[in-house]
Each structure stands twice: as structure tokens, then as C-alpha cells.
Design an enzyme around this catalytic site. Structure first.
Site, PDB file in Angstrom:
ATOM      1  CE1 TYR A   1       0.874   0.842   4.423  1.00 29.40           C
ATOM      2  CE2 TYR A   1       0.455  -1.511   4.374  1.00 29.40           C
ATOM      3  CZ  TYR A   1       0.973  -0.404   5.007  1.00 29.40           C
ATOM      4  OH  TYR A   1       1.595  -0.533   6.223  1.00 29.40           O
ATOM      5  N   GLY A   2       2.158   1.140   0.017  1.00 30.08           N
ATOM      6  CA  GLY A   2       3.004   2.326   0.121  1.00 30.08           C
ATOM      7  C   GLY A   2       4.159   2.314  -0.849  1.00 30.08           C
ATOM      8  CB  THR A   3       7.782   2.966  -0.295  1.00 29.45           C
ATOM      9  OG1 THR A   3       8.123   1.918   0.612  1.00 29.45           O
ATOM     10  CG2 THR A   3       7.493   4.266   0.454  1.00 29.45           C
ATOM     11  CG  LEU A   4       7.308  -2.650  -0.673  1.00 23.00           C
ATOM     12  CD1 LEU A   4       6.809  -3.782   0.217  1.00 23.00           C
ATOM     13  CD2 LEU A   4       8.642  -3.015  -1.302  1.00 23.00           C
TER      14      LEU A   4
ATOM     15  CD  GLU B   1       7.158  -2.670   5.083  1.00 31.45           C
ATOM     16  OE1 GLU B   1       7.169  -1.721   5.894  1.00 31.45           O
ATOM     17  OE2 GLU B   1       6.715  -2.555   3.928  1.00 31.45           O
TER      18      GLU B   1
END
Length: 128
Positions: A7-10, A73
Site C-alpha cells: 500500500y506504500g513505497t513497494l 519493514e
């Protein structure tokens, strides 16, 4: 093989997408329950919440890629001071409903900014 909700930087086009290079994209537009926050450290945090949605993508990864995600993470199984908990959570799309690994922030800090709409990419575009 493992399904992981990103949901983010990946996500595709984001700063850490190279961490999952070689992963198979299974769903490009999907969501899960939660509230998304800007940590103000360059990445978002998903906090458990039954009333809101967080949008992202689902990738199929092997054990090696999953370990790379765990390192990014700051997650280590069995450790008490992880930044995120790694949980299996229901993910939905227009066609599918399935379960995937999701990284949930353990402790929301006061400085975090609520991301209205639950989409990290849209939020970053609006900030520019």
C-alpha cells in the site's frame, strides 16, 4: 509462494518497488480495511480500522522476496519491538476477495497525518 498487500513505497513506481523486483503482480487495484497515515518519514502506515479502506496492489512473492520485504519493514518474527505486525488480512477487488500478508503499524504516533481516501499514491500526487 506468498501473497503480499502493498500500500506504500513497494507499489509500482514508488521508491522501494525495486525490493520486490521479479514479483508477480496479482491485482493492481484492491483494498483492505484500515486507516492510512503519512508517518512524515517518507512512507505510510496502515493502522487497523474497520470503517475505512486502504488501497494498494497484491504481489505474489517467494520466500526470498518476502524476507527482503521483512527487512524493509523492520519485521522479525517473534521480536517484541517490530515497527509493524505482519498479519494475514482480507483483501478485496472488483472481482476477487482473498487473504494476503499485510504489514500493520503497531503504534500510531501523534505526528502522523491521516491520509483521506486511503491511497498513498494519490496522496503524494496531491501534495506536489
Amino acid at each position: 509462494m506468498h501473497l503480499v498487500f502493498c500500500y506504500g513505497t513497494l507499489r509500482l513506481g514508488e521508491s522501494n518497488h525495486s525490493v520486490i523486483k521479479g514479483a508477480a503482480l496479482k491485482e493492481s487495484f484492491c483494498w483492505t480495511k484500515g486507516q492510512l497515515y503519512d508517518t512524515q518519514d517518507g512512507y505510510p502506515a496502515l493502522v487497523q480500522n474497520e470503517e475505512h479502506k486502504v488501497y494498494g496492489e497484491v504481489y505474489e512473492v517467494d520466500d526470498q522476496l518476502l524476507e527482503r520485504i521483512n527487512i524493509l519493514e523492520g519485521y522479525q518474527e517473534g521480536r517484541d519491538h517490530n515497527l509493524y505486525d505482519r498479519v494475514i488480512q482480507e483483501i478485496k477487488s472488483a472481482q476477487w476477495s482473498f487473504e494476503a500478508i499485510t504489514y500493520i503499524m503497531r503504534n500510531r504516533e501523534e505526528r502522523f497525518i491521516k491520509i483521506q481516501g486511503g491511497d498513498w499514491i494519490d496522496y503524494r500526487k496531491d501534495k506536489r
